[in-house]
Motif scaffolding. Structure first.
Motif: not given
Length: 276
Positions: A187-210
Motif C-alpha cells: 500500500g505504500a504510495k511510492s509504487e516502487g519507483s526506480d528513484l525510490t529503490t535507487r535511493s534506498v540502495a545508495e543509502v544502504a551501500r553507504g552503511i558499514a556492513a560485514h
C-alpha cells in the motif's frame, strides 16, 4: 533520510493478531494451517478470497507465521492483515473457525481457534483490535536506533531474487530494496519507483556492513492443489551492521512485521534484529 522512509511507511496499515490454537503443535505446520484457512475462506466468500488471498488485486495482504511465544496448551501462530484485508477482518476471522472443522493436512485433522489477541507495535497484546501504521514499528534494541550495532538475522529461509535467480549472499542494499518493494505491494504510495529503490540502495551501500554469513536453507511445504510436496530454495544467515543501520532503521523495524522476499505469507523472509 528518515522522514522519507517514515512517510512511505505511514501508507501501510497492519492489524496483527496472535491466534491460540487447540492443535497438536508437533504435527501441524503454518503452511498446513494457511492452506486450510484459504480453502475455508474461498468457500465462505470467493470475492474476499480473491481480494485478500491472491495476486489479482496486488496481494496477498496477510502473513501467517509461528508465534514468538507459545501458550502452555496447544500452539499459537501470528496472523497479520494488511491494507484492504483489514476491512475484511470479520470474514477472515470466521474462516478460521470454518477451517478448524475442515481439518488440516492429508488426514484432515480438526482443530480449534481458542483465542485471538491483537498486538501493538511493540508486539504486546492490546485490549482492542486497532490497526496501526508501519511507521510506528519499534526498534527492538536499547540505544539510539541509527547508531546501535546490530545483527540482521534470517532464521527462517529468505528468498531474494535477482533476474530470476536466488541471491545466495544478500547485501544490505538487497534487503532494503526488497523491503521497499514489499511495502509498495502492501500500500505504500511510492509504487516502487526506480528513484525510490535507487535511493534506498545508495543509502544502504553507504552503511558499514560485514559480508553475509549464512547457508542454504530450503523450505518444504505440502501443496494441496498439486497434491505433492513443493520445495522452495532459500538461504538463512545474518548480516552484521557494526555501526548501526543509519537512516534505514525504520525500514528494518517495519520489515520485522511484513517479511521480505518470496513466500512471505507462509513465514519465509522473516527479518529479526538482534544485538551483537
Amino acid at each position: 533520510m528518515i522522514d522519507p522512509w517514515r512517510s512511505l511507511l505511514r501508507d501501510v496499515r497492519v492489524l496483527p493478531y496472535r491466534l491460540q490454537l487447540d492443535v497438536d503443535r508437533e504435527a501441524v505446520t503454518v503452511p498446513m494451517l494457511r492452506g486450510v484457512w484459504g480453502r475455508a475462506l474461498r468457500m465462505l466468500d470467493e470475492g474476499i478470497y480473491d481480494e485478500v488471498f491472491t495476486e489479482h488485486h496486488g496481494g496477498p495482504f496477510y502473513v501467517c507465521r509461528p508465534a514468538d511465544t507459545q501458550p502452555q496448551r496447544g500452539a499459537a501462530i501470528e496472523w497479520f492483515l494488511f491494507g484492504p484485508a483489514i476491512a475484511r477482518a470479520d470474514t477472515l476471522r470466521r474462516a478460521w473457525d470454518t477451517a478448524g472443522g475442515m481439518g488440516y493436512g492429508q488426514a484432515r485433522e480438526p482443530f480449534a481457534v481458542r483465542g485471538a489477541v491483537a498486538l501493538d507495535p511493540d508486539g504486546r497484546e492490546q485490549p482492542s483490535a486497532k490497526p496501526w501504521t508501519m511507521d510506528r514499528a519499534t526498534w527492538p534494541l536499547a540505544g539510539k536506533p541509527e547508531t546501535t550495532p546490530c545483527r540482521i538475522e534470517f532464521s527462517y529461509p529468505v528468498r531474494l531474487m535477482r533476474q530470476g535467480r536466488l541471491i545466495e549472499n544478500p547485501t544490505l542494499a538487497d534487503i532494503a530494496v526488497t523491503a521497499i518493494r514489499r511495502f509498495t505491494m502492501l500500500g505504500a504510495k511510492s509504487e516502487g519507483s526506480d528513484l525510490t529503490t535507487r535511493s534506498v540502495a545508495e543509502v544502504a551501500r553507504g552503511i558499514a556492513a560485514h559480508p553475509w554469513e549464512g547457508e542454504p536453507l530450503d523450505f518444504v511445504r505440502y501443496s494441496g492443489r498439486q497434491h505433492r510436496e513443493v520445495e522452495q530454495r532459500g538461504v538463512a544467515g545474518s548480516l552484521i551492521l557494526p555501526e548501526g543501520p543509519g537512516s534505514l532503521w525504520p525500514l528494518l523495524a517495519a520489515a520485522q512485521w511484513t517479511h521480505i522476499g518470496k513466500g512471505c505469507v507462509m513465514g519465509m523472509g522473516r527479518l529479526e534484529i538482534g544485538k551483537l
